[in-house]
Design a protein around this motif. Structure first.
Motif, PDB file in Angstrom:
ATOM      1  N   LEU A  18       0.955  -1.130  -0.038  1.00  0.00           N
ATOM      2  CA  LEU A  18      -0.003  -0.045   0.025  1.00  0.00           C
ATOM      3  C   LEU A  18       0.932   1.228  -0.100  1.00  0.00           C
ATOM      4  O   LEU A  18       2.022   1.209   0.561  1.00  0.00           O
ATOM      5  N   ARG A  19       0.261   2.294  -0.633  1.00  0.00           N
ATOM      6  CA  ARG A  19       1.126   3.587  -0.407  1.00  0.00           C
ATOM      7  C   ARG A  19       0.287   4.833   0.159  1.00  0.00           C
ATOM      8  O   ARG A  19      -1.075   4.896  -0.284  1.00  0.00           O
ATOM      9  N   LEU A  20       0.649   5.406   1.145  1.00  0.00           N
ATOM     10  CA  LEU A  20       0.156   6.385   1.790  1.00  0.00           C
ATOM     11  C   LEU A  20       0.672   7.685   1.387  1.00  0.00           C
ATOM     12  O   LEU A  20       1.833   7.815   1.285  1.00  0.00           O
ATOM     13  N   SER A  21      -0.113   8.574   1.194  1.00  0.00           N
ATOM     14  CA  SER A  21       0.303   9.886   0.846  1.00  0.00           C
ATOM     15  C   SER A  21      -0.087  11.132   1.888  1.00  0.00           C
ATOM     16  O   SER A  21      -1.194  10.910   2.575  1.00  0.00           O
ATOM     17  N   CYS A  22       0.595  12.056   2.037  1.00  0.00           N
ATOM     18  CA  CYS A  22       0.195  13.342   3.032  1.00  0.00           C
ATOM     19  C   CYS A  22       0.606  14.431   2.192  1.00  0.00           C
ATOM     20  O   CYS A  22       1.885  14.976   2.073  1.00  0.00           O
ATOM     21  N   ALA A  23      -0.392  15.292   2.026  1.00  0.00           N
ATOM     22  CA  ALA A  23      -0.075  16.583   1.308  1.00  0.00           C
ATOM     23  C   ALA A  23      -0.157  17.775   2.375  1.00  0.00           C
ATOM     24  O   ALA A  23      -1.183  17.763   3.125  1.00  0.00           O
ATOM     25  N   ALA A  24       0.862  18.361   2.330  1.00  0.00           N
ATOM     26  CA  ALA A  24       0.925  19.501   3.383  1.00  0.00           C
ATOM     27  C   ALA A  24       0.736  20.924   2.506  1.00  0.00           C
ATOM     28  O   ALA A  24       1.155  21.156   1.374  1.00  0.00           O
ATOM     29  N   SER A  25       0.191  21.705   3.116  1.00  0.00           N
ATOM     30  CA  SER A  25      -0.007  22.967   2.878  1.00  0.00           C
ATOM     31  C   SER A  25      -0.322  24.090   3.833  1.00  0.00           C
ATOM     32  O   SER A  25      -0.460  23.510   5.091  1.00  0.00           O
ATOM     33  N   GLY A  26       0.036  25.139   3.569  1.00  0.00           N
ATOM     34  CA  GLY A  26      -0.317  26.445   4.559  1.00  0.00           C
ATOM     35  C   GLY A  26       1.041  27.048   5.089  1.00  0.00           C
ATOM     36  O   GLY A  26       1.126  27.824   5.766  1.00  0.00           O
ATOM     37  N   ARG A  27       2.340  26.373   4.584  1.00  0.00           N
ATOM     38  CA  ARG A  27       3.571  26.812   5.050  1.00  0.00           C
ATOM     39  C   ARG A  27       4.538  26.563   4.117  1.00  0.00           C
ATOM     40  O   ARG A  27       4.282  25.607   3.181  1.00  0.00           O
ATOM     41  N   ILE A  70       9.927   5.876   2.950  1.00  0.00           N
ATOM     42  CA  ILE A  70       9.554   7.160   3.054  1.00  0.00           C
ATOM     43  C   ILE A  70      10.062   7.985   1.880  1.00  0.00           C
ATOM     44  O   ILE A  70      11.213   8.034   1.525  1.00  0.00           O
ATOM     45  N   SER A  71       9.454   8.849   1.255  1.00  0.00           N
ATOM     46  CA  SER A  71       9.990   9.914   0.073  1.00  0.00           C
ATOM     47  C   SER A  71       9.001  11.133   0.244  1.00  0.00           C
ATOM     48  O   SER A  71       7.988  11.005   0.672  1.00  0.00           O
ATOM     49  N   GLY A  72       9.532  11.987  -0.742  1.00  0.00           N
ATOM     50  CA  GLY A  72       8.980  13.355  -0.577  1.00  0.00           C
ATOM     51  C   GLY A  72       8.919  14.255  -2.066  1.00  0.00           C
ATOM     52  O   GLY A  72      10.142  13.887  -2.694  1.00  0.00           O
ATOM     53  N   ASP A  73       7.874  14.514  -2.466  1.00  0.00           N
ATOM     54  CA  ASP A  73       7.898  15.608  -3.724  1.00  0.00           C
ATOM     55  C   ASP A  73       8.166  16.930  -3.266  1.00  0.00           C
ATOM     56  O   ASP A  73       6.849  17.541  -2.955  1.00  0.00           O
ATOM     57  N   ASN A  74       9.021  17.457  -3.392  1.00  0.00           N
ATOM     58  CA  ASN A  74       9.327  18.941  -2.885  1.00  0.00           C
ATOM     59  C   ASN A  74       8.536  19.940  -3.622  1.00  0.00           C
ATOM     60  O   ASN A  74       7.708  20.693  -3.169  1.00  0.00           O
ATOM     61  N   ALA A  75       7.916  19.830  -4.885  1.00  0.00           N
ATOM     62  CA  ALA A  75       7.322  20.711  -5.761  1.00  0.00           C
ATOM     63  C   ALA A  75       6.052  20.499  -5.160  1.00  0.00           C
ATOM     64  O   ALA A  75       5.108  21.597  -5.307  1.00  0.00           O
ATOM     65  N   LYS A  76       5.397  19.368  -4.843  1.00  0.00           N
ATOM     66  CA  LYS A  76       4.042  19.337  -4.246  1.00  0.00           C
ATOM     67  C   LYS A  76       3.920  19.299  -2.911  1.00  0.00           C
ATOM     68  O   LYS A  76       2.687  19.140  -2.272  1.00  0.00           O
ATOM     69  N   ASN A  77       4.880  19.264  -2.151  1.00  0.00           N
ATOM     70  CA  ASN A  77       4.621  19.268  -0.660  1.00  0.00           C
ATOM     71  C   ASN A  77       4.085  18.063  -0.321  1.00  0.00           C
ATOM     72  O   ASN A  77       3.004  17.883   0.430  1.00  0.00           O
ATOM     73  N   ILE A  78       4.390  16.808  -0.918  1.00  0.00           N
ATOM     74  CA  ILE A  78       3.680  15.651  -0.705  1.00  0.00           C
ATOM     75  C   ILE A  78       4.713  14.606  -0.031  1.00  0.00           C
ATOM     76  O   ILE A  78       5.785  14.419  -0.643  1.00  0.00           O
TER      77      ILE A  78
END
Length: 126
Positions: A18-27, A70-78
């Motif tokens: 499974l893959r979980l995603s976490c989209a961050a916004s507001g900062r 764990i990994s991150g997409d800097n452009a999308k803040n995910i």
């Protein structure tokens, strides 16, 4: 206002993924660390993994090392948590979290995190 919006999760058989995603916004999160925690019924919340945007350092609990990434997409803040070779003991409510005061010691501590996602259920059947 900081928001962490989670997606993914669900029901999977043992050995599945499974893959979980976490989209961050507001900062701007460049100086933050992002973590994943989980809580099974009747148990305390426990650290799973963490990631720093700057330097892309990663941390894992021993119980998931070699199976989760764990990994991150800097452009999308995910932030993503790819979970492979899932086991029934991975069943829990999973939370993503953001920590504004990163240190290599604080990433493991849930109290160090300022913001939390809404949680997403992962159920692994045997």
């Amino acid at each position: 206002q900081v928001q962490l919006v989670q997606s993914g999760g669900g029901l999977v058989q043992a050995g599945g993924s499974l893959r979980l995603s976490c989209a961050a916004s507001g900062r701007t999160f460049s100086s933050y660390s992002m973590g994943w925690f989980r809580q099974a019924p009747g148990k305390e919340r426990e650290f799973v993994s963490a990631f720093t945007w700057s330097g892309s350092r990663t941390y894992y609990a021993d119980s998931v090392k070699g199976r989760f990434t764990i990994s991150g997409d800097n452009a999308k803040n995910i932030v993503y948590l790819q979970m492979n070779s899932l086991k029934p003991e991975d069943t829990a409510l999973y939370y993503c979290a953001a920590n504004s005061k990163y240190s290599p010691y604080s990433v493991y501590r849930s109290l160090a995190y300022d913001y939390w996602g809404q949680g997403t259920q992962v159920t692994v059947s045997s």
